[in-house]
Design an enzyme around this catalytic site. Structure first.
Site, PDB file in Angstrom:
ATOM      1  N   HIS A 177       0.687  -1.143  -0.047  1.00 34.58           N
ATOM      2  CA  HIS A 177      -0.060   0.185  -0.043  1.00 34.58           C
ATOM      3  C   HIS A 177       1.090   1.356   0.111  1.00 34.58           C
ATOM      4  O   HIS A 177       2.028   1.161   0.251  1.00 34.58           O
ATOM      5  CB  HIS A 177      -0.901   0.030   1.232  1.00 34.58           C
ATOM      6  CG  HIS A 177      -2.052  -0.973   1.289  1.00 34.58           C
ATOM      7  ND1 HIS A 177      -3.026  -1.043   1.862  1.00 34.58           N
ATOM      8  CD2 HIS A 177      -1.983  -2.313   0.761  1.00 34.58           C
ATOM      9  CE1 HIS A 177      -3.843  -2.219   1.949  1.00 34.58           C
ATOM     10  NE2 HIS A 177      -3.097  -2.854   1.326  1.00 34.58           N
ATOM     11  N   GLU A 190       3.118  -0.661   4.178  1.00 36.20           N
ATOM     12  CA  GLU A 190       2.898   0.729   3.581  1.00 36.20           C
ATOM     13  C   GLU A 190       3.972   1.058   3.366  1.00 36.20           C
ATOM     14  O   GLU A 190       5.067   1.685   4.413  1.00 36.20           O
ATOM     15  CB  GLU A 190       2.084   1.520   4.836  1.00 36.20           C
ATOM     16  CG  GLU A 190       0.857   0.817   5.380  1.00 36.20           C
ATOM     17  CD  GLU A 190      -0.373   1.253   4.585  1.00 36.20           C
ATOM     18  OE1 GLU A 190      -0.202   1.913   3.510  1.00 36.20           O
ATOM     19  OE2 GLU A 190      -1.219   0.721   4.736  1.00 36.20           O
TER      20      GLU A 190
END
Length: 617
Positions: free
Chosen positions: A381, A474
């Protein structure tokens, strides 16, 4: 996994990296590019809205009243505008820019944190949490207004000449500005117009002007808090400092904004300044976006939630079947693992109905998981710097966040720490938090449910429906990095990706075979004592079981065979520890096979069956 789903697979023996649209581009991987030996990239198609650098389509909303500074009436830009600056020739007149404009430059780095907090100043701030360091594009606020992590820079109400200043540290060619309003659950604040100034020493300033009229440029800004608005300068300006001076803002709000500055590096013939840091990579890869035109034509104009939903309006981040709930109900009733298995839970009936809201991309990934016996995976992500691991869904119903570990918590924490510990930016002790949480205080790893609950996540589904262990990475504070930033994003994550892939060799591996035929047994269950989660063998009887170093009692079982147990020691040495099994058929199974083949029952087997019947009676 925001929007489009990409996938990188590397068989070592089976590793999957599932990338969201933002993250795949964040690493600059082209279809067919190699990440590891025998790796490939597949790219399902999807539709996306198109934007360009010079023209930006904005949502149409109702006009709102604005506060006009110094009692001068400025014409508020219409709700749907082309991103070009207006020129105020007089209180009631405006001039239109010439059609020809300089192509845009890459972002200076407010959103990606390449611009440090010390490079941002302001005329005033309502609080520390609304200071100039919070005036970064797409920065997200905390749950509470008034804390240290508010969602914009906001000037004091009594500040009659507010400004936000950015120091590029070196002369650059400023070409444009992207702005947003304040990110907040409770307030509505945004700037509707602003002027721009430039300086080389922060003392002497000049303004952006229209050459034909000589008047100061007044740029149209925002009409809502979140939609990014791009303004290109009528003529690029070479300077070190740039100031944004809000002129008008939403009537019931305050002068608040988040911004990104577009600027190209320039050479200094006099060598008066240190050379600006160049974003480069030693790898000869094709560093460009291979996906949406909106990302290629810009990335700074893609909203925070853009790409998360498919063309059908389905959020892929929550679209996998919720297998957590039926498992936990069965555990509460004492049915696991004897009645209900603790692994490979079936898809719920509702999920397979014709009218079920399941995206075709989701079904494609599920079929892919069933076809290949993946062992290790990561979905990538953008928008933060942290590695989260399952479970992603809280066990307590309706809890917004709650620590909810899996039976393999030690393995998941190991995997997460391996990635976080080798990611360049995560290991930078001087870096500031991306938004409102400082994950560096906990080693840049977090249990997903303890961060925020996500039912139907790919991490949880992989763990409960397949043999695969998966985490979410992330990658960057910037969810949609500019093309020019891709080499640096690759360098930040390259070592971490490769080190993470190597962890597929941590634990035990082997083959479960039939003792008589020495053929592999498919779907045999591998159970580790003390860990309430099993894995199964592939079609050839081979298996891989991720485990942290230690001593384990491992059992192999299959229908029609006697269970076999053995001690397996996992060390810190490279490679999985071999742990093979030979299973013997049960008498009942041998009898079934003989009868099915039309053969007579051997005397020894017949006598054994008679003894067993006698004992049973």
């Amino acid at each position: 996994m925001w929007g489009l789903l990409l996938a990188v697979t590397a068989f070592a023996p089976s590793v999957g990296l599932s990338l969201g649209a933002t993250s795949a581009s964040a690493l600059g991987l082209a279809p067919g590019s190699t990440l590891a030996p025998h790796s490939s990239l597949t790219q399902p198609s999807t539709k996306a809205n198109e934007t360009s650098e010079q023209h930006v389509r904005l949502r149409v909303i109702k006009k709102k009243k604005v506060i006009v500074k110094k009692r001068k009436k400025l014409r508020q830009p219409g709700p749907s505008v082309t991103a070009r600056p207006l020129v105020t020739a007089s209180p009631g007149k405006t001039l239109i820019l010439p059609e020809k404009q300089e192509p845009g430059c890459p972002p200076l780095g407010l959103e990606s944190l390449r611009v440090s907090d010390s490079q941002l100043e302001a005329s005033s701030s309502q609080s520390f949490g609304l200071g100039p360091h919070r005036g970064r594009l797409n920065i997200q606020s905390g749950l509470e207004d008034g804390d240290l992590y508010d969602g914009a820079w906001c000037a004091e109400q009594q500040d009659t000449e507010p400004w936000l200043q950015v120091d590029a540290k070196n002369p650059v060619r400023f070409s444009g500005i992207v702005t947003q309003g304040r990110n907040s659950v409770w307030r509505y604040d945004w700037v509707t117009s602003y002027k721009v100034q430039f300086s080389n020493d922060s003392q002497t300033w000049w303004k952006s002007r229209n050459h034909s009229s000589g008047m100061d440029m007044v740029f149209p800004a925002n009409s809502d808090p979140e939609t990014p608005v791009l303004n290109l300068l009528p003529e690029p300006q070479v300077a070190r400092f740039i100031r944004l001076l809000p002129q008008t803002w939403f009537q019931r709000g305050a002068p608040c904004l988040r911004a990104e500055i577009l600027a190209c590096p320039v050479s200094d013939p006099n060598d008066l300044f240190l050379e600006a840091h160049t974003l480069e990579s030693s790898d000869s890869l094709d560093f460009r976006h291979h996906n949406y035109k909106a990302m290629r034509k810009g990335s700074e104009l893609v909203g925070w939630a853009e790409g998360r939903w498919t063309h059908q309006g389905i959020d892929l981040n929550h679209n996998f079947a919720d297998l957590n709930t039926p498992l936990w109900y069965a555990e509460d009733d004492g049915l696991v693992p004897h009645t209900v298995p603790n692994h490979h839970l079936p898809l719920p009936t509702y999920y397979t109905l014709p009218n079920a809201t399941v995206a075709p991309e989701t079904w494609a990934v599920i079929r892919w998981m069933k076809r290949i016996p993946f062992v290790l995976s990561a979905n990538l992500h953008g928008g933060e710097l942290v590695v989260s691991y399952p479970f992603d869904m809280t066990r307590t119903p309706w809890a917004a966040r709650e620590l909810t570990p899996t039976p393999d918590d030690a393995v998941f924490r190991w995997l997460s720490t391996v990635y976080a510990g080798t990611n360049r930016v995560m290991q930078d002790t001087d870096r500031r938090p991306c938004h409102s949480q400082d994950f560096s205080l906990h080693g840049n790893v977090i249990n997903g449910a303890d961060w925020h609950t996500v039912p139907g996540s790919m991490n949880d589904f992989s763990y409960l429906h397949t043999n695969c262990f998966e985490v979410t990475v992330e990658l960057s504070c910037d969810k949609f990095p500019h093309e020019k930033e891709l080499p640096q994003e690759w360098e930040n994550n390259k070592d971490a990706l490769l080190t993470y892939l190597e962890q597929v060799r941590m634990g035990i591996a082997g083959v479960v075979r039939d003792k008589d035929t020495e053929l592999g047994i498919a779907d045999a269950v591998i159970a580790v004592e003390g860990i309430n989660h099993d894995v199964t063998t592939a079609w050839g009887g081979d298996y891989w079981r991720l485990l942290t170093p230690g001593d384990y009692m491992v059992a192999a079982s299959a229908e029609g065979y006697h269970t076999v147990k053995q001690h397996c020691r996992v060390t810190f040495e490279e490679g999985p520890v071999p742990c093979n099994f030979l299973l013997t058929k049960t008498p009942k199974q041998r009898l079934r096979e003989l009868l099915a083949a039309g053969a007579k029952v051997p005397p020894d087997l017949r006598r054994k069956l008679e003894r067993l019947r006698g004992q049973k009676n």
